[in-house]
Enzyme design. Structure first.
Site, PDB file in Angstrom:
ATOM      1  N   GLU A 115     -10.811  -9.659   2.969  1.00 40.54           N
ATOM      2  CA  GLU A 115      -9.575  -9.259   3.647  1.00 40.54           C
ATOM      3  C   GLU A 115      -9.882  -9.109   5.129  1.00 40.54           C
ATOM      4  OE1 GLU A 115      -7.251  -6.039   1.965  1.00 40.54           O
ATOM      5  OE2 GLU A 115      -6.453  -5.529   3.937  1.00 40.54           O
TER       6      GLU A 115
ATOM      7  N   THR B  54      -6.978   6.472  10.022  1.00 40.91           N
ATOM      8  CA  THR B  54      -6.875   5.360   9.073  1.00 40.91           C
ATOM      9  C   THR B  54      -8.142   4.529   9.228  1.00 40.91           C
ATOM     10  OG1 THR B  54      -5.530   3.465   8.392  1.00 40.91           O
ATOM     11  CG2 THR B  54      -5.589   3.928  10.747  1.00 40.91           C
ATOM     12  N   THR B  55      -8.342   3.567   8.337  1.00 41.18           N
ATOM     13  CA  THR B  55      -9.560   2.751   8.392  1.00 41.18           C
ATOM     14  C   THR B  55      -9.647   2.077   9.763  1.00 41.18           C
ATOM     15  OG1 THR B  55      -9.125   2.316   6.071  1.00 41.18           O
ATOM     16  CG2 THR B  55     -10.862   1.022   7.103  1.00 41.18           C
TER      17      THR B  55
ATOM     18  N   ARG C 225      -7.146  12.733   0.618  1.00 42.46           N
ATOM     19  CA  ARG C 225      -6.063  13.225   1.480  1.00 42.46           C
ATOM     20  C   ARG C 225      -4.688  12.719   1.052  1.00 42.46           C
ATOM     21  NH1 ARG C 225      -7.255   9.986   7.067  1.00 42.46           N
ATOM     22  NH2 ARG C 225      -9.286  10.948   6.782  1.00 42.46           N
ATOM     23  N   HIS C 226      -4.648  11.591   0.328  1.00 45.08           N
ATOM     24  CA  HIS C 226      -3.327  11.143  -0.173  1.00 45.08           C
ATOM     25  C   HIS C 226      -3.420  10.790  -1.662  1.00 45.08           C
ATOM     26  CE1 HIS C 226      -5.167   7.442   1.227  1.00 45.08           C
ATOM     27  NE2 HIS C 226      -4.810   7.603   2.489  1.00 45.08           N
TER      28      HIS C 226
ATOM     29  N   HIS D  52      -5.637   3.553  -1.742  1.00 45.22           N
ATOM     30  CA  HIS D  52      -6.981   3.866  -1.226  1.00 45.22           C
ATOM     31  C   HIS D  52      -7.350   5.261  -1.724  1.00 45.22           C
ATOM     32  CE1 HIS D  52      -9.715   4.115   2.621  1.00 45.22           C
ATOM     33  NE2 HIS D  52     -10.371   4.414   1.517  1.00 45.22           N
TER      34      HIS D  52
ATOM     35  N   GLY E  39       1.133  -1.373   4.354  1.00 45.73           N
ATOM     36  CA  GLY E  39       1.497  -0.045   3.899  1.00 45.73           C
ATOM     37  C   GLY E  39       2.422   0.703   4.822  1.00 45.73           C
ATOM     38  N   HIS E  40       1.904   1.103   5.968  1.00 49.06           N
ATOM     39  CA  HIS E  40       2.629   2.046   6.827  1.00 49.06           C
ATOM     40  C   HIS E  40       4.046   1.570   7.169  1.00 49.06           C
ATOM     41  CE1 HIS E  40       2.956   5.299   9.771  1.00 49.06           C
ATOM     42  NE2 HIS E  40       3.654   4.415  10.460  1.00 49.06           N
TER      43      HIS E  40
ATOM     44  N   ASP F  93      -0.124   4.467  -0.191  1.00 49.28           N
ATOM     45  CA  ASP F  93      -0.839   5.708   0.150  1.00 49.28           C
ATOM     46  C   ASP F  93       0.068   6.753   0.794  1.00 49.28           C
ATOM     47  OD1 ASP F  93      -3.182   4.504  -0.646  1.00 49.28           O
ATOM     48  OD2 ASP F  93      -3.947   4.161   1.393  1.00 49.28           O
ATOM     49  N   HIS F  94       0.982   6.284   1.676  1.00 52.47           N
ATOM     50  CA  HIS F  94       1.729   7.278   2.456  1.00 52.47           C
ATOM     51  C   HIS F  94       2.854   7.933   1.673  1.00 52.47           C
ATOM     52  CE1 HIS F  94      -0.941   6.755   5.607  1.00 52.47           C
ATOM     53  NE2 HIS F  94      -0.528   5.564   5.985  1.00 52.47           N
TER      54      HIS F  94
ATOM     55  N   GLU G 225      -8.512   0.229  -2.928  1.00 52.03           N
ATOM     56  CA  GLU G 225      -9.358   0.274  -1.725  1.00 52.03           C
ATOM     57  C   GLU G 225     -10.296   1.450  -1.870  1.00 52.03           C
ATOM     58  OE1 GLU G 225      -7.158   0.760   1.831  1.00 52.03           O
ATOM     59  OE2 GLU G 225      -6.021  -1.059   1.533  1.00 52.03           O
TER      60      GLU G 225
ATOM     61  N   HIS H 240      -3.669  -4.650   7.707  1.00 49.53           N
ATOM     62  CA  HIS H 240      -3.800  -3.504   8.606  1.00 49.53           C
ATOM     63  C   HIS H 240      -2.940  -3.692   9.851  1.00 49.53           C
ATOM     64  CE1 HIS H 240      -5.307   0.156  10.363  1.00 49.53           C
ATOM     65  NE2 HIS H 240      -5.871   0.407   9.202  1.00 49.53           N
ATOM     66  N   GLY H 241      -1.983  -2.783   9.996  1.00 51.43           N
ATOM     67  CA  GLY H 241      -1.130  -2.806  11.182  1.00 51.43           C
ATOM     68  C   GLY H 241      -0.047  -3.868  11.145  1.00 51.43           C
TER      69      GLY H 241
ATOM     70  N   ASN I 122       0.853  -1.188   0.000  1.00 52.38           N
ATOM     71  CA  ASN I 122       0.000   0.000   0.000  1.00 52.38           C
ATOM     72  C   ASN I 122       0.897   1.250   0.000  1.00 52.38           C
ATOM     73  OD1 ASN I 122      -1.406   2.289   1.080  1.00 52.38           O
ATOM     74  ND2 ASN I 122      -3.079   0.925   1.629  1.00 52.38           N
TER      75      ASN I 122
ATOM     76  N   ARG J  26      -9.450   7.882  -1.149  1.00 50.75           N
ATOM     77  CA  ARG J  26     -10.405   8.322  -0.115  1.00 50.75           C
ATOM     78  C   ARG J  26     -11.285   9.436  -0.650  1.00 50.75           C
ATOM     79  NH1 ARG J  26      -8.849   6.431   5.286  1.00 50.75           N
ATOM     80  NH2 ARG J  26     -10.594   7.696   5.971  1.00 50.75           N
TER      81      ARG J  26
HETATM   82  N1  PXP Z   1      -5.812  -3.118   4.201  1.00 52.54           N
HETATM   83  C1  PXP Z   1      -6.784  -2.172   4.263  1.00 52.54           C
HETATM   84  C2  PXP Z   1      -8.166  -2.547   3.853  1.00 52.54           C
HETATM   85  C3  PXP Z   1      -6.482  -0.853   4.665  1.00 52.54           C
HETATM   86  O1  PXP Z   1      -7.463   0.064   4.723  1.00 52.54           O
HETATM   87  C4  PXP Z   1      -5.149  -0.528   4.979  1.00 52.54           C
HETATM   88  C5  PXP Z   1      -4.797   0.883   5.354  1.00 52.54           C
HETATM   89  O2  PXP Z   1      -4.985   1.710   4.259  1.00 52.54           O
HETATM   90  C6  PXP Z   1      -4.181  -1.534   4.898  1.00 52.54           C
HETATM   91  C7  PXP Z   1      -4.544  -2.830   4.528  1.00 52.54           C
HETATM   92  C8  PXP Z   1      -2.740  -1.268   5.203  1.00 52.54           C
HETATM   93  O3  PXP Z   1      -2.624  -0.964   6.563  1.00 52.54           O
HETATM   94  P1  PXP Z   1      -1.221  -0.481   7.130  1.00 52.54           P
HETATM   95  O4  PXP Z   1      -0.927   0.850   6.487  1.00 52.54           O
HETATM   96  O5  PXP Z   1      -1.475  -0.367   8.606  1.00 52.54           O
HETATM   97  O6  PXP Z   1      -0.217  -1.511   6.770  1.00 52.54           O
END
Ligand code: PXP
Length: 242
Positions: A151, A100-101, A49-50, A43, A212-213, A9-10, A70, A190-191, A7, A45
């Site tokens: 997911e 974040t989501t 924002r990104h 994503h 992503g992050h 996005d950042h 996303e 996520h995370g 991901n 949004r």
């Molecule tokens: N999956 C989904 C559906 C998300 O919304 C996100 C955050 O955009 C991620 C995965 C990635 O999460 P992270 O940035 O915490 O790795």
């Protein structure tokens, strides 16, 4: 083979901090691909924002691996998906104020509107994945919608204390089994980071992880191609059982 969705996005978050042209997520996608990414995730949004519309348009033409968009079920966002036709759309809940989501989609409570969106995306030839908490009723509703994948939201696992972590993993594994038994493909995200990814990668029948992050954060210091490669190496270790 377990697939890594990166991901980016950042990368766009940094660009939007100055509303300039750099760093460009299109370049990031190419570098992630060089590092071994199997999929690029962005994503779009509602508040832009990104990731912005231009990114989705160019990425849909330039990404040679899978592109996973996303998105919420807002009609104008669904229009963009149907025009750009990514390989896959992952439907997520979206609140403007959130950082974040925050949670999975409530398919049970919003069945009809999600159904319409899934049909529109399928008619455009796009695979559909739903971002869900590991809850049996939500997974059953996803099956009724005939989506291709679920997911699982790993946020609670990622934030859990050491004592809670095993429970979270067992919940994810049970939900994963339900998803696969119902004939859908299993994704998670996520995370996830370099410290906590391996147990999730080892959940039976896991196919795709979206991260992503932690990858973009590491990329600040080691470069994106290297950061992706290091994550991909962990997935290979998880699969080979070393
Ligand atoms: N999956 C989904 C559906 C998300 O919304 C996100 C955050 O955009 C991620 C995965 C990635 O999460 P992270 O940035 O915490 O790795």
């Amino acid at each position: 083979m377990l697939e890594l969705g990166v991901n980016i996005d950042h990368v766009a978050t940094i660009r939007q901090a100055r509303k300039t042209y750099e760093p460009d997520p299109v370049t990031a996608a190419a570098m992630a691909e060089l590092g071994g990414a199997d999929c690029i995730t962005v994503h779009l949004r509602e508040d832009r924002r990104h990731i912005i519309d231009r990114d989705v348009r160019i990425l849909s033409e330039t990404v040679n691996i899978k592109l996973n968009l996303e998105m919420s079920i807002a009609a104008d966002i669904v229009d963009i998906a149907c025009e750009t036709r990514p390989h896959q759309s992952t439907l997520v809940p979206e609140k403007r104020e959130e950082v974040t989501t925050e949670g999975g989609l409530d398919v049970v409570g919003n069945y009809d509107s999600i159904h319409d969106t899934v049909n529109r995306l399928h008619d455009a030839g796009i695979r559909v994945s739903l971002f869900l908490d590991p809850e049996a009723a939500q997974i059953e509703a996803a099956k009724k919608l005939q989506v291709d994948a679920v997911e699982l939201h790993t946020g609670q696992y990622a934030l859990a204390s050491a004592a809670e972590r095993q429970n979270c993993l067992e919940e994810l594994a049970a939900a994963g089994k339900q998803i696969v038994d119902l004939g859908m493909t299993l994704h998670a995200g996520h995370g996830l980071n370099y410290q906590n990814v391996i147990p999730v990668a080892r959940i039976e029948n896991m196919v795709e992880l979206n991260i992503g992050h932690s990858i973009v954060a590491r990329a600040v210091f080691v470069g994106l191609t290297q950061a992706v490669r290091e994550m991909k190496d962990l997935l290979v270790i998880a699969e080979n059982g070393n």
